[in-house]
Design an enzyme around this catalytic site. Structure first.
Site, PDB file in Angstrom:
ATOM      1  N   ASP A 193      11.820  -3.585   7.729  1.00 29.44           N
ATOM      2  CA  ASP A 193      10.629  -3.850   6.911  1.00 29.44           C
ATOM      3  C   ASP A 193      10.905  -3.341   5.498  1.00 29.44           C
ATOM      4  O   ASP A 193      11.068  -2.138   5.299  1.00 29.44           O
ATOM      5  CB  ASP A 193       9.405  -3.140   7.518  1.00 29.44           C
ATOM      6  CG  ASP A 193       8.096  -3.620   6.907  1.00 29.44           C
ATOM      7  OD1 ASP A 193       8.112  -4.117   5.753  1.00 29.44           O
ATOM      8  OD2 ASP A 193       7.061  -3.497   7.579  1.00 29.44           O
ATOM      9  N   ARG A 195       8.938  -4.007   2.796  1.00 27.98           N
ATOM     10  CA  ARG A 195       7.759  -4.199   1.948  1.00 27.98           C
ATOM     11  C   ARG A 195       7.346  -2.913   1.233  1.00 27.98           C
ATOM     12  O   ARG A 195       7.420  -1.837   1.785  1.00 27.98           O
ATOM     13  CB  ARG A 195       6.586  -4.718   2.790  1.00 27.98           C
ATOM     14  CG  ARG A 195       6.787  -6.122   3.282  1.00 27.98           C
ATOM     15  CD  ARG A 195       5.700  -6.553   4.225  1.00 27.98           C
ATOM     16  NE  ARG A 195       5.736  -5.834   5.491  1.00 27.98           N
ATOM     17  CZ  ARG A 195       4.920  -6.087   6.514  1.00 27.98           C
ATOM     18  NH1 ARG A 195       4.008  -7.040   6.411  1.00 27.98           N
ATOM     19  NH2 ARG A 195       5.028  -5.392   7.633  1.00 27.98           N
TER      20      ARG A 195
END
Ligand SMILES: [Zn+2]
Length: 261
Positions: A193, A195
Site C-alpha cells: 500500500d 497511499r
C-alpha cells in the site's frame, strides 16, 4: 430557479446551468453563497476570463500549486444532485484531486460525513468485479447525498493503492497465478500500500473540515488522517457485499491488512 436548494433537486432538464454550455450568470444559476465568482487558478474571476497561471495558490490550509471551484450537477438515481466541486493540485504538481461537497440548504454547523476515495479506473469507471471500489463509491454517494453535510475526496493518484495502473494490472496477473493481493504486489516489487493521505488532509482543512466522520473500514486510513491533523471523531463502517470475483480480495483485506470487514 434562484431559490433552488444546492442538493437533491428533482432532475429538471429546463434548469440551465454552466454545464449547458453557457456561462452561469452571476447570482442566478444555483444557490451557492460562495459562488459569487468562479475561482480560477486560485483567484476569482467572473467567468469571462480564461485561466491565467498565478501560482502558488495560498489557502487557509497552506499552499497548493493550483485550485479551482465550481458547481457540478450530476445525475444520480434519477435525481439531479448539485455538488460544490473543488479541484486541487498539490505543491509539487505531482497530484491532482477533486472534492465534491454536498451541503443541505441552510446547514450551519455539522460534522461532515467524509469519504476519501482512492481512484480506480477499472472499478470506478468500468465496474470491475475484482475489487469493491465501485460499490464503495456508490454507497458513499448514497450516504453523502442523504447527509446534511458530506464530502467525497477523490484521489486519482491512489490507483492500485498508489502503485499505479500498470503495476496494478501486473499484480492482477500475479493473482491469476494464485497469489493473494498482498503477495501479488510483493512479487512484482511493489509495496502493499503506497497511499499517502497528506493531500487529502490538506483539502479537508481547506474546506474547514478538521473534524470529520469518516466512511471507511480501513484503520490505517483513520490513523494517517489523524497523523496529518484531522480529528476523525467517528469511523463509520462502509462494507459492501462480496461477489465471487472479489471474495478473496476482501478476505485478504480483512486477514492481512487489518480492515474491519
Ligand atoms: Zn478498485
Amino acid at each position: 430557479m434562484p431559490n433552488a436548494p444546492v442538493s437533491a433537486q428533482p432532475l429538471a432538464r429546463e434548469m440551465r446551468t454552466a454545464s449547458d454550455g453557457e456561462a452561469a450568470a452571476p447570482g442566478r444559476a444555483l444557490a451557492a453563497p460562495w459562488l459569487e465568482a468562479v475561482h480560477v487558478n486560485g483567484r476569482e474571476t467572473n467567468g469571462a476570463e480564461h485561466a491565467i497561471a498565478e501560482r502558488p495558490s495560498r489557502t487557509a490550509a497552506g499552499v497548493f500549486r493550483d485550485t479551482a471551484r465550481t458547481i457540478l450537477p450530476v445525475e444520480y438515481q434519477g435525481r439531479e444532485i448539485s455538488f460544490e466541486a473543488h479541484a486541487y493540485e498539490d505543491e509539487s504538481a505531482s497530484y491532482q484531486a477533486l472534492a465534491l461537497v454536498h451541503r443541505a440548504p441552510g446547514i450551519a454547523k455539522e460534522l461532515p460525513l467524509v469519504r476519501v476515495h482512492s481512484g480506480c479506473v477499472t472499478g470506478d469507471i468500468f465496474h470491475s468485479l475484482r475489487c469493491d471500489c465501485y460499490p464503495q463509491l456508490q454507497k458513499a454517494i448514497d450516504r453523502i447525498v442523504d447527509s446534511q453535510l458530506g464530502v467525497i475526496i477523490y484521489l486519482p493518484h491512489h490507483e492500485g493503492r498508489g502503485i499505479g495502473l500498470v503495476a496494478k494490472i501486473k499484480a492482477y496477473a500475479a493473482q491469476d497465478r494464485g497469489l493473494d493481493t498482498v503477495d501479488a504486489n510483493l512479487s512484482i516489487g511493489a509495496p502493499v500500500d503506497a497511499r499517502d493521505y497528506q493531500l487529502a488532509a490538506k483539502i479537508l482543512k481547506d474546506l474547514s473540515f478538521s473534524g470529520i466522520r469518516l466512511l471507511t473500514n480501513n484503520p490505517l486510513k483513520v490513523e494517517a488522517l489523524q497523523r496529518h491533523g484531522i480529528d476523525v471523531v467517528e469511523q463509520v463502517q462502509h462494507a459492501t457485499s462480496p461477489s465471487p470475483h472479489n471474495a478473496r480480495y476482501l478476505a485478504t483485506k480483512r486477514e492481512r491488512m487489518a480492515h474491519k470487514l
